[in-house]
Design a protein around this motif. Structure first.
Motif, mmCIF file in Angstrom:
data_model
loop_
_atom_site.group_PDB
_atom_site.id
_atom_site.type_symbol
_atom_site.label_atom_id
_atom_site.label_comp_id
_atom_site.label_asym_id
_atom_site.label_seq_id
_atom_site.Cartn_x
_atom_site.Cartn_y
_atom_site.Cartn_z
ATOM 1 N N SER A 178 0.925 -1.404 -0.451
ATOM 2 C CA SER A 178 -0.411 -0.373 0.012
ATOM 3 C C SER A 178 0.822 1.137 0.167
ATOM 4 O O SER A 178 1.821 1.483 0.503
ATOM 5 N N ILE A 179 0.525 2.809 -0.535
ATOM 6 C CA ILE A 179 0.909 3.794 -0.255
ATOM 7 C C ILE A 179 -0.367 4.613 0.026
ATOM 8 O O ILE A 179 -1.440 4.410 -0.402
ATOM 9 N N GLY A 180 0.253 5.033 1.430
ATOM 10 C CA GLY A 180 -0.845 6.151 1.809
ATOM 11 C C GLY A 180 -2.401 4.815 2.260
ATOM 12 O O GLY A 180 -1.798 4.265 2.473
ATOM 13 N N GLN A 181 -4.171 5.759 1.667
ATOM 14 C CA GLN A 181 -4.463 4.810 1.595
ATOM 15 C C GLN A 181 -4.596 3.764 0.695
ATOM 16 O O GLN A 181 -5.815 3.403 0.641
ATOM 17 N N CYS A 182 -3.868 3.983 -0.522
ATOM 18 C CA CYS A 182 -3.920 3.767 -1.610
ATOM 19 C C CYS A 182 -3.797 1.694 -0.920
ATOM 20 O O CYS A 182 -2.293 1.496 -1.069
ATOM 21 N N SER A 241 -6.490 12.042 -0.453
ATOM 22 C CA SER A 241 -7.614 11.881 0.211
ATOM 23 C C SER A 241 -7.962 10.435 0.438
ATOM 24 O O SER A 241 -8.840 10.204 1.739
ATOM 25 N N GLY A 242 -8.415 10.159 -0.626
ATOM 26 C CA GLY A 242 -9.376 9.227 -0.776
ATOM 27 C C GLY A 242 -8.207 7.878 -0.730
ATOM 28 O O GLY A 242 -7.007 7.624 -0.378
ATOM 29 N N ASN A 243 -8.972 7.062 -2.196
ATOM 30 C CA ASN A 243 -8.248 5.698 -1.872
ATOM 31 C C ASN A 243 -7.550 5.308 -3.488
ATOM 32 O O ASN A 243 -7.548 4.358 -3.935
ATOM 33 N N ASN A 244 -7.898 6.042 -4.175
ATOM 34 C CA ASN A 244 -7.590 5.710 -5.850
ATOM 35 C C ASN A 244 -6.242 7.006 -5.674
ATOM 36 O O ASN A 244 -6.135 7.012 -7.166
ATOM 37 N N PHE A 245 -5.967 8.017 -5.021
ATOM 38 C CA PHE A 245 -4.712 9.024 -5.307
ATOM 39 C C PHE A 245 -4.390 8.872 -4.472
ATOM 40 O O PHE A 245 -5.178 9.870 -3.166
ATOM 41 N N CYS A 246 -2.555 8.678 -4.152
ATOM 42 C CA CYS A 246 -2.121 8.700 -3.223
ATOM 43 C C CYS A 246 -0.522 9.159 -2.800
ATOM 44 O O CYS A 246 0.057 8.971 -3.536
ATOM 45 N N ILE A 247 -0.337 9.700 -2.035
ATOM 46 C CA ILE A 247 1.004 10.518 -2.207
ATOM 47 C C ILE A 247 1.716 9.675 -0.205
ATOM 48 O O ILE A 247 1.187 10.150 0.744
ATOM 49 N N GLN A 248 3.255 9.513 -0.297
ATOM 50 C CA GLN A 248 3.214 8.932 1.050
ATOM 51 C C GLN A 248 5.277 9.463 1.016
ATOM 52 O O GLN A 248 5.602 8.983 -0.275
ATOM 53 N N HIS A 297 14.997 11.182 1.958
ATOM 54 C CA HIS A 297 13.678 11.374 0.794
ATOM 55 C C HIS A 297 13.029 10.498 0.556
ATOM 56 O O HIS A 297 13.464 10.925 -0.983
ATOM 57 N N GLU A 298 11.771 10.355 0.554
ATOM 58 C CA GLU A 298 11.230 9.049 -0.675
ATOM 59 C C GLU A 298 10.068 9.335 -0.485
ATOM 60 O O GLU A 298 9.536 9.747 0.272
ATOM 61 N N LEU A 299 9.375 9.768 -2.256
ATOM 62 C CA LEU A 299 8.382 10.040 -2.234
ATOM 63 C C LEU A 299 7.759 9.389 -2.918
ATOM 64 O O LEU A 299 8.308 8.170 -3.976
ATOM 65 N N GLN A 300 6.614 8.241 -2.342
ATOM 66 C CA GLN A 300 5.457 7.301 -3.336
ATOM 67 C C GLN A 300 4.624 8.064 -4.030
ATOM 68 O O GLN A 300 4.071 8.790 -3.759
ATOM 69 N N VAL A 301 3.630 7.473 -5.372
ATOM 70 C CA VAL A 301 2.518 8.287 -5.576
ATOM 71 C C VAL A 301 2.019 6.809 -6.287
ATOM 72 O O VAL A 301 2.129 6.155 -7.194
ATOM 73 N N ALA A 302 0.769 6.567 -5.852
ATOM 74 C CA ALA A 302 -0.283 5.361 -6.367
ATOM 75 C C ALA A 302 -1.413 5.999 -6.891
ATOM 76 O O ALA A 302 -1.980 7.556 -6.792
ATOM 77 N N TYR A 303 -1.803 5.789 -8.342
ATOM 78 C CA TYR A 303 -2.711 6.222 -9.040
ATOM 79 C C TYR A 303 -3.563 5.091 -9.506
ATOM 80 O O TYR A 303 -3.367 3.986 -10.015
ATOM 81 N N HIS A 304 -4.588 4.867 -9.141
ATOM 82 C CA HIS A 304 -5.407 3.898 -9.793
ATOM 83 C C HIS A 304 -6.277 4.202 -11.012
ATOM 84 O O HIS A 304 -7.443 4.575 -10.929
ATOM 85 N N ILE A 305 -5.774 3.867 -11.901
ATOM 86 C CA ILE A 305 -6.349 4.365 -13.517
ATOM 87 C C ILE A 305 -7.726 3.567 -13.794
ATOM 88 O O ILE A 305 -8.062 2.145 -13.713
ATOM 89 N N ASP A 306 -8.034 4.471 -14.594
ATOM 90 C CA ASP A 306 -9.779 3.732 -14.869
ATOM 91 C C ASP A 306 -9.099 3.731 -16.751
ATOM 92 O O ASP A 306 -9.537 5.157 -17.017
#
Length: 211
Positions: free
Chosen positions: A26-30, A58-65, A74-83
């Motif tokens: 998971s990444i954040g709430q994703c 703040s949702g569960n389809n686009f998250c940054i941590q 410093h590590e940046l992680q991004v998640a996208y749940h693509i349509d």
């Protein structure tokens, strides 16, 4: 004025197979195991600043941590749940890595030939959208301004992330998965030398996420 070093960030692309399963973890709430298996992720270090627009994180389809490690990395992680819409069955995932290499010359593989562009590598098959993203990047060295301008000019409700990359740090790297689908994904990696001020380097990502 600070100049890009003679060693610039190079890019290579590795295509992988058809999407047959979701990522784990998971990444954040994703939750990357949540169906459908259309998750894209970015793992980056050497990001000076970032900004988002278009969709809340703040949702569960686009998250940054962002994670701070003991070695000051410093590590940046991004998640996208693509349509992907009707492209789900036929879409391939691609992974691209940005790292330091011995490329010495100015390279512009993008549709915009503005002379202030020092380096440009697109993974964006929609040329109109690609050009709009680049025009926004040329306007400002502030990620927040660029993200907001992209949302305003494109009028898309996609998730937008703009990362300002530290081109002086040899530990900088970006590993990102993408879809080569023009109506679901667009990313541009661009280095700009403005008429006044410091040079700047962006990784810009736009994804049409599930709602």
């Amino acid at each position: 004025m600070m100049k890009f070093p003679s060693v610039v960030l190079g890019v290579f692309v590795v295509l992988v197979g058809l999407l047959t399963g979701a990522d784990s973890g998971s990444i954040g709430q994703c939750d990357l195991s949540s169906p459908p298996p259309s998750w894209l992720t970015t793992n980056a270090t050497g990001i000076l600043e970032y900004a988002v627009a278009g969709q809340p994180t703040s949702g569960n389809n686009f998250c940054i941590q962002q994670t701070d490690h003991p070695n000051s990395l410093h590590e940046l992680q991004v998640a996208y749940h693509i349509d992907l819409g009707d492209n789900t069955a036929s879409s391939h995932a691609a992974e691209h890595h940005q790292r330091f290499s011995s490329q010495l010359d100015t390279q512009n593989g993008c549709v915009n030939n503005n002379t202030r562009i020092v380096y440009c590598f697109p993974l964006c098959l929609n040329n109109t959208l690609q050009n709009m993203v680049i025009e926004s990047a040329l306007k400002s060295s502030q990620p927040a301004d660029v993200a907001q301008d992209i949302q305003r000019t494109t009028q898309l409700d996609w998730a937008i992330t703009v990362m300002q990359v530290d081109y002086n740090d040899p530990n900088t790297h970006i590993n990102a998965s993408v879809f080569l689908v023009p109506d679901a994904w667009c990313s541009v990696y661009i280095g700009i030398r403005p008429k006044l001020g410091f040079d700047y380097l962006y990784e810009i990502q736009l994804g049409k996420i599930l709602h």
